[in-house]
Design an enzyme around this catalytic site. Structure first.
Site, PDB file in Angstrom:
ATOM      1  N   CYS A 127     -14.996  41.320   2.140  1.00  0.00           N
ATOM      2  CA  CYS A 127     -13.990  40.610   2.948  1.00  0.00           C
ATOM      3  C   CYS A 127     -12.924  41.548   3.510  1.00  0.00           C
ATOM      4  O   CYS A 127     -12.206  41.175   4.440  1.00  0.00           O
ATOM      5  CB  CYS A 127     -13.339  39.499   2.137  1.00  0.00           C
ATOM      6  SG  CYS A 127     -14.518  38.261   1.568  1.00  0.00           S
ATOM      7  N   ASN A 130     -14.515  30.801   4.803  1.00  0.00           N
ATOM      8  CA  ASN A 130     -14.356  32.237   4.604  1.00  0.00           C
ATOM      9  C   ASN A 130     -15.542  32.942   5.261  1.00  0.00           C
ATOM     10  O   ASN A 130     -16.675  32.826   4.778  1.00  0.00           O
ATOM     11  CB  ASN A 130     -14.308  32.519   3.088  1.00  0.00           C
ATOM     12  CG  ASN A 130     -14.146  33.993   2.775  1.00  0.00           C
ATOM     13  OD1 ASN A 130     -14.295  34.846   3.646  1.00  0.00           O
ATOM     14  ND2 ASN A 130     -13.859  34.289   1.523  1.00  0.00           N
ATOM     15  N   HIS A 138      -6.842  37.755   5.910  1.00  0.00           N
ATOM     16  CA  HIS A 138      -8.214  37.312   5.653  1.00  0.00           C
ATOM     17  C   HIS A 138      -8.176  35.835   5.266  1.00  0.00           C
ATOM     18  O   HIS A 138      -7.310  35.405   4.503  1.00  0.00           O
ATOM     19  CB  HIS A 138      -8.818  38.152   4.528  1.00  0.00           C
ATOM     20  CG  HIS A 138     -10.096  37.585   4.011  1.00  0.00           C
ATOM     21  ND1 HIS A 138     -11.136  37.241   4.843  1.00  0.00           N
ATOM     22  CD2 HIS A 138     -10.495  37.282   2.749  1.00  0.00           C
ATOM     23  CE1 HIS A 138     -12.121  36.757   4.108  1.00  0.00           C
ATOM     24  NE2 HIS A 138     -11.758  36.766   2.837  1.00  0.00           N
TER      25      HIS A 138
HETATM   26  N1  ACO Z   1     -16.265  20.369  -5.919  1.00  0.00           N
HETATM   27  C1  ACO Z   1     -15.817  19.669  -6.975  1.00  0.00           C
HETATM   28  N2  ACO Z   1     -15.495  20.253  -8.138  1.00  0.00           N
HETATM   29  C2  ACO Z   1     -15.625  21.580  -8.223  1.00  0.00           C
HETATM   30  C3  ACO Z   1     -16.088  22.365  -7.168  1.00  0.00           C
HETATM   31  C4  ACO Z   1     -16.415  21.713  -5.978  1.00  0.00           C
HETATM   32  N3  ACO Z   1     -16.876  22.358  -4.890  1.00  0.00           N
HETATM   33  N4  ACO Z   1     -16.113  23.652  -7.551  1.00  0.00           N
HETATM   34  C5  ACO Z   1     -15.670  23.686  -8.812  1.00  0.00           C
HETATM   35  N5  ACO Z   1     -15.384  22.435  -9.227  1.00  0.00           N
HETATM   36  C6  ACO Z   1     -14.894  22.003 -10.515  1.00  0.00           C
HETATM   37  C7  ACO Z   1     -15.196  23.001 -11.599  1.00  0.00           C
HETATM   38  O1  ACO Z   1     -16.506  22.836 -12.092  1.00  0.00           O
HETATM   39  C8  ACO Z   1     -14.147  22.643 -12.630  1.00  0.00           C
HETATM   40  O2  ACO Z   1     -14.588  21.509 -13.337  1.00  0.00           O
HETATM   41  P1  ACO Z   1     -14.324  21.399 -14.925  1.00  0.00           P
HETATM   42  O3  ACO Z   1     -12.830  21.395 -15.045  1.00  0.00           O
HETATM   43  O4  ACO Z   1     -14.974  20.117 -15.248  1.00  0.00           O
HETATM   44  O5  ACO Z   1     -14.964  22.605 -15.518  1.00  0.00           O
HETATM   45  C9  ACO Z   1     -12.952  22.217 -11.782  1.00  0.00           C
HETATM   46  O6  ACO Z   1     -13.478  21.931 -10.481  1.00  0.00           O
HETATM   47  C10 ACO Z   1     -11.899  23.307 -11.652  1.00  0.00           C
HETATM   48  O7  ACO Z   1     -12.567  24.515 -11.337  1.00  0.00           O
HETATM   49  P2  ACO Z   1     -11.769  25.853 -11.092  1.00  0.00           P
HETATM   50  O8  ACO Z   1     -12.735  26.939 -10.737  1.00  0.00           O
HETATM   51  O9  ACO Z   1     -10.849  26.099 -12.225  1.00  0.00           O
HETATM   52  O10 ACO Z   1     -10.932  25.410  -9.818  1.00  0.00           O
HETATM   53  P3  ACO Z   1      -9.795  26.173  -9.073  1.00  0.00           P
HETATM   54  O11 ACO Z   1      -8.604  25.341  -8.960  1.00  0.00           O
HETATM   55  O12 ACO Z   1      -9.631  27.580  -9.596  1.00  0.00           O
HETATM   56  O13 ACO Z   1     -10.401  26.288  -7.602  1.00  0.00           O
HETATM   57  C11 ACO Z   1     -11.470  27.935  -6.216  1.00  0.00           C
HETATM   58  C12 ACO Z   1     -11.614  26.980  -7.383  1.00  0.00           C
HETATM   59  C13 ACO Z   1     -11.175  27.130  -4.955  1.00  0.00           C
HETATM   60  C14 ACO Z   1     -12.772  28.703  -6.030  1.00  0.00           C
HETATM   61  C15 ACO Z   1     -10.297  28.890  -6.506  1.00  0.00           C
HETATM   62  O14 ACO Z   1     -10.431  29.468  -7.771  1.00  0.00           O
HETATM   63  C16 ACO Z   1     -10.192  29.961  -5.487  1.00  0.00           C
HETATM   64  O15 ACO Z   1      -9.841  29.701  -4.362  1.00  0.00           O
HETATM   65  N6  ACO Z   1     -10.445  31.211  -5.859  1.00  0.00           N
HETATM   66  C17 ACO Z   1     -10.438  32.279  -4.922  1.00  0.00           C
HETATM   67  C18 ACO Z   1     -11.829  32.504  -4.561  1.00  0.00           C
HETATM   68  C19 ACO Z   1     -12.024  32.906  -3.140  1.00  0.00           C
HETATM   69  O16 ACO Z   1     -11.338  32.554  -2.231  1.00  0.00           O
HETATM   70  N7  ACO Z   1     -13.053  33.701  -2.971  1.00  0.00           N
HETATM   71  C20 ACO Z   1     -13.418  34.108  -1.693  1.00  0.00           C
HETATM   72  C21 ACO Z   1     -13.889  35.481  -1.722  1.00  0.00           C
HETATM   73  S1  ACO Z   1     -12.661  36.548  -2.242  1.00  0.00           S
HETATM   74  C22 ACO Z   1     -11.654  36.665  -1.055  1.00  0.00           C
HETATM   75  O17 ACO Z   1     -12.068  36.543   0.037  1.00  0.00           O
HETATM   76  C23 ACO Z   1     -10.248  36.886  -1.388  1.00  0.00           C
END
Ligand code: ACO
Length: 324
Positions: free
Chosen positions: A114, A281, A251
């Site tokens: 990214c 993304n 980004h």
């Molecule tokens: N739909 C519904 N529920 C979901 C989904 C989904 N698509 N994905 C995960 N969940 C659930 C999980 O299973 C979890 O359930 P549980 O509590 O029963 O175990 C719950 O939602 C919470 O999951 P978390 O991973 O803790 O959720 P979080 O609030 O951290 O959000 C996310 C997840 C959006 C991926 C966040 O961590 C994030 O934005 N991280 C950054 C990742 C990113 O942007 N990566 C891109 C590449 S890196 C970059 O470009 C910077």
């Protein structure tokens, strides 16, 4: 007088197929509400069968050349920032070169996930200022849909396909911070975090392409701090501060990361360009896509101070400050 790398045009291409959150909710256990609340994403584009990263890149490059009003034959350097090359080799950049009918100069791919566009702009800037090349095409192009595990709701909702390109040329300017062009660049990486966001395949390890895997929380935790680190380095190098920035073009990974970074840096939310809602993304393509969006609707104008910032797998991260 000094050589500066000035962006003289930009262009983009998005595949025509729109995939909404509602459509994804038919495939995996997710909902529009969850995706919007956690990421700010409403929809993303997905390339058609047989539509390759190089196809997206060539469309974006043609648009950038037309915007810059220069002929492809005047380009002597092509850099394609991508993690989704058409083939393991040759570089997608040489396919783009051939597609544009260019037979001179050099073309290569750059892989920093990214952060690819800020790594690419920093590399192009160094080569232009060294006098090695005169006019470059830098393209961020991705088909991340091909790396996704479409049964994994924690990753498949986040990414999209697209390409954005800029034409950058070396110009003799005054050497002051009022110049147009790239004013400062700051790149970092820390390979200790390489297993937090990766693809579980590759020619040397599995002889397969593999799928994207991510510890989302861990990535989130580092994103704002890493962004702040390189942006503050850009402020220190130029003497500019958050209030001087006309447009912050980060980004586009996640709306919460973008807004958290802008808040921590003291950048006015009205100066932040956001496209993640429509594009998801798109990795190395996300910054040039966002730049093009803000140039097309005349938010970004000639002379504006523009701050780019990205973080991605590796981890890699970086910031570039330039005057449009
Ligand atoms: N739909 C519904 N529920 C979901 C989904 C989904 N698509 N994905 C995960 N969940 C659930 C999980 O299973 C979890 O359930 P549980 O509590 O029963 O175990 C719950 O939602 C919470 O999951 P978390 O991973 O803790 O959720 P979080 O609030 O951290 O959000 C996310 C997840 C959006 C991926 C966040 O961590 C994030 O934005 N991280 C950054 C990742 C990113 O942007 N990566 C891109 C590449 S890196 C970059 O470009 C910077």
């Amino acid at each position: 007088m000094t050589l500066r790398s000035v962006v003289i045009g930009c262009g983009y291409y998005l595949p025509s197929r729109v995939v909404t959150n509602a459509e994804l909710a038919l495939r995996v256990d997710t909902s529009d509400e969850w995706i919007v609340q956690r990421t700010g994403i409403h929809e993303r584009r997905v390339a058609a069968d047989g539509e390759l990263t190089s196809d997206l890149a060539i469309h974006a490059a043609r648009a950038a050349l037309a915007h810059a009003k220069v002929d492809a034959s005047t380009i002597d350097l092509i850099v394609v920032a991508t993690s989704t090359a058409d083939q393991t080799f040759p570089a997608t950049a040489v396919t783009v070169q051939a597609g544009l009918g260019i037979t001179g100069g050099a073309a290569f791919d750059l892989q920093a996930v990214c952060s690819g566009f800020v790594y690419g702009l920093t590399t192009v800037d160094a080569l232009l200022r060294a006098g090695t090349f005169k006019r470059a095409l830098l393209i961020g192009a991705e088909t991340f849909s091909r790396l996704l595990d479409w049964t994994d709701r924690t990753t498949c909702v986040l990414f999209g396909d697209g390409a954005g390109a800029v034409v950058v040329e070396a110009q003799e300017l005054s050497g002051t911070r009022e110049d147009r062009g790239v004013l400062t660049s700051h790149l970092r990486s820390d390979g200790r975090h390489r297993s937090k966001l990766y693809v579980d395949g590759g020619p040397s390890s599995t002889q397969t392409v593999g799928h994207l895997r991510m510890e989302g929380r861990e990535v989130f935790k580092h994103a704002v701090a890493n962004c702040t680190d390189v942006v503050e380095a850009a402020f220190a190098a130029t003497g500019y501060s958050a209030k001087d920035v006309d447009w912050f073009v980060p980004h586009q990974a996640n709306r919460r990361i973008i807004e958290g970074s802008a808040h921590k840096l003291g950048i006015d939310p009205a100066k932040v360009v956001i496209t993640v809602d429509r594009h998801g993304n798109t990795s190395a393509a996300s910054i040039p896509l966002a730049l093009c969006d803000a140039v097309a609707d005349r938010r970004i104008k000639r002379g504006d101070l523009v701050l780019l910032e990205a973080m991605g797998g590796g981890f890699t991260w970086g910031a570039v400050m330039l005057r449009w």
